[in-house]
Write a protein that holds these residues in place. Sequence first.
Motif, PDB file in Angstrom:
ATOM      1  N   UNK A   1       0.504  -1.232   0.195  1.00  0.00           N
ATOM      2  CA  UNK A   1       0.031   0.002   0.237  1.00  0.00           C
ATOM      3  C   UNK A   1       0.827   1.216  -0.180  1.00  0.00           C
ATOM      4  N   UNK A   2       2.029   0.754  -0.811  1.00  0.00           N
ATOM      5  CA  UNK A   2       2.657   2.139  -0.803  1.00  0.00           C
ATOM      6  C   UNK A   2       3.956   3.382   0.491  1.00  0.00           C
ATOM      7  N   UNK A   3       3.302   1.746   1.771  1.00  0.00           N
ATOM      8  CA  UNK A   3       3.872   2.205   2.795  1.00  0.00           C
ATOM      9  C   UNK A   3       3.443   2.885   3.173  1.00  0.00           C
ATOM     10  N   UNK A   4       2.172   3.605   3.285  1.00  0.00           N
ATOM     11  CA  UNK A   4       0.969   4.091   3.990  1.00  0.00           C
ATOM     12  C   UNK A   4       0.027   3.871   5.134  1.00  0.00           C
ATOM     13  N   UNK A   5       0.355   2.721   5.260  1.00  0.00           N
ATOM     14  CA  UNK A   5      -0.523   2.012   6.223  1.00  0.00           C
ATOM     15  C   UNK A   5      -0.300   2.304   7.693  1.00  0.00           C
ATOM     16  N   UNK A   6      -0.806   2.276   8.280  1.00  0.00           N
ATOM     17  CA  UNK A   6      -0.216   2.826   9.887  1.00  0.00           C
ATOM     18  C   UNK A   6      -0.283   1.504  10.362  1.00  0.00           C
ATOM     19  N   UNK A   7       0.649   1.576  11.547  1.00  0.00           N
ATOM     20  CA  UNK A   7       0.598   0.696  12.676  1.00  0.00           C
ATOM     21  C   UNK A   7       0.066  -0.351  13.029  1.00  0.00           C
ATOM     22  N   UNK A   8      -1.461   0.926  13.693  1.00  0.00           N
ATOM     23  CA  UNK A   8      -2.397   0.148  13.931  1.00  0.00           C
ATOM     24  C   UNK A   8      -3.618  -0.545  13.159  1.00  0.00           C
ATOM     25  N   UNK A   9      -3.683   0.094  12.000  1.00  0.00           N
ATOM     26  CA  UNK A   9      -3.912  -0.943  11.351  1.00  0.00           C
ATOM     27  C   UNK A   9      -3.666  -2.070  10.425  1.00  0.00           C
ATOM     28  N   UNK A  10      -1.636  -1.950  10.252  1.00  0.00           N
ATOM     29  CA  UNK A  10      -1.849  -3.397  10.485  1.00  0.00           C
ATOM     30  C   UNK A  10      -1.449  -4.480  11.274  1.00  0.00           C
ATOM     31  N   UNK A  11      -1.989  -3.886  12.322  1.00  0.00           N
ATOM     32  CA  UNK A  11      -1.803  -4.836  14.188  1.00  0.00           C
ATOM     33  C   UNK A  11      -3.397  -5.208  13.597  1.00  0.00           C
ATOM     34  N   UNK A  12      -4.849  -4.538  12.901  1.00  0.00           N
ATOM     35  CA  UNK A  12      -5.300  -5.045  13.467  1.00  0.00           C
ATOM     36  C   UNK A  12      -5.874  -6.313  11.989  1.00  0.00           C
TER      37      UNK A  12
ATOM     38  N   UNK B   1      -3.914 -11.189  22.398  1.00  0.00           N
ATOM     39  CA  UNK B   1      -4.136 -10.595  22.038  1.00  0.00           C
ATOM     40  C   UNK B   1      -2.593  -9.601  22.711  1.00  0.00           C
ATOM     41  N   UNK B   2      -2.327 -10.248  24.349  1.00  0.00           N
ATOM     42  CA  UNK B   2      -1.769 -10.346  24.828  1.00  0.00           C
ATOM     43  C   UNK B   2      -0.123 -10.362  23.962  1.00  0.00           C
ATOM     44  N   UNK B   3       0.028 -11.878  23.016  1.00  0.00           N
ATOM     45  CA  UNK B   3       1.588 -12.784  22.820  1.00  0.00           C
ATOM     46  C   UNK B   3       1.485 -11.194  21.359  1.00  0.00           C
ATOM     47  N   UNK B   4       0.582 -10.757  20.967  1.00  0.00           N
ATOM     48  CA  UNK B   4       0.178 -10.635  19.608  1.00  0.00           C
ATOM     49  C   UNK B   4       1.062  -9.402  19.640  1.00  0.00           C
ATOM     50  N   UNK B   5       0.375  -8.470  20.876  1.00  0.00           N
ATOM     51  CA  UNK B   5       0.846  -6.427  20.777  1.00  0.00           C
ATOM     52  C   UNK B   5       2.309  -6.619  21.463  1.00  0.00           C
ATOM     53  N   UNK B   6       2.547  -7.846  22.374  1.00  0.00           N
ATOM     54  CA  UNK B   6       4.147  -8.553  22.589  1.00  0.00           C
ATOM     55  C   UNK B   6       5.429  -8.581  21.251  1.00  0.00           C
ATOM     56  N   UNK B   7       4.762  -8.951  20.291  1.00  0.00           N
ATOM     57  CA  UNK B   7       5.325  -8.718  19.415  1.00  0.00           C
ATOM     58  C   UNK B   7       5.647  -7.808  18.489  1.00  0.00           C
ATOM     59  N   UNK B   8       3.979  -7.211  18.582  1.00  0.00           N
ATOM     60  CA  UNK B   8       4.281  -6.397  17.798  1.00  0.00           C
ATOM     61  C   UNK B   8       4.917  -4.931  17.940  1.00  0.00           C
ATOM     62  N   UNK B   9       5.669  -4.548  19.204  1.00  0.00           N
ATOM     63  CA  UNK B   9       5.815  -3.552  19.944  1.00  0.00           C
ATOM     64  C   UNK B   9       7.641  -3.761  20.379  1.00  0.00           C
TER      65      UNK B   9
END
Length: 140
Positions: A38-49, A84-92
């Motif tokens: 997406x042209x590197x325009x996707x936010x981290x929150x949208x990518x996580x979701x 949720x905890x595991x994926x949040x920890x990974x993303x962070x």
Amino acid sequence: MVTPELLALIIWSVIVVLSGIIPCVVRPVREREEYGVAGRRVSWLRSYLTAHATQLSAATFMGFPGLIYALGIAISYAHYIAYMIGSCAFWVTFGALVWRLAKKYRFLTPTDILAWYYGGGSLFRIFTALLYIISVIPYI
């Protein structure tokens, strides 16, 4: 005779098709990077979701309903919170690093990152792609 259900299905189908065609006509994709990430325009929150929705979809198809049937509805909350905890920890922990590397070296796929990190050539890329395909087979 067109029933209300059939009419609703036809209208919904037209909306879905047009929602895919109209953006392509208004702003056509010109580069591989624009299509792939997406042209590197996707936010981290949208990518996580997006990743989160993918994981929940996979869990739904890979036996999660059976797990709930066998162990009760409470297990669904435990699994969801653990995910949720595991994926949040990974993303962070790793998300920002991977994003910076991908932007700096213009990676489009996980295979690009792995080939760069391990110094793999064409054979490595083919092997990695085959592993991805094999890992998706149970999901299909």
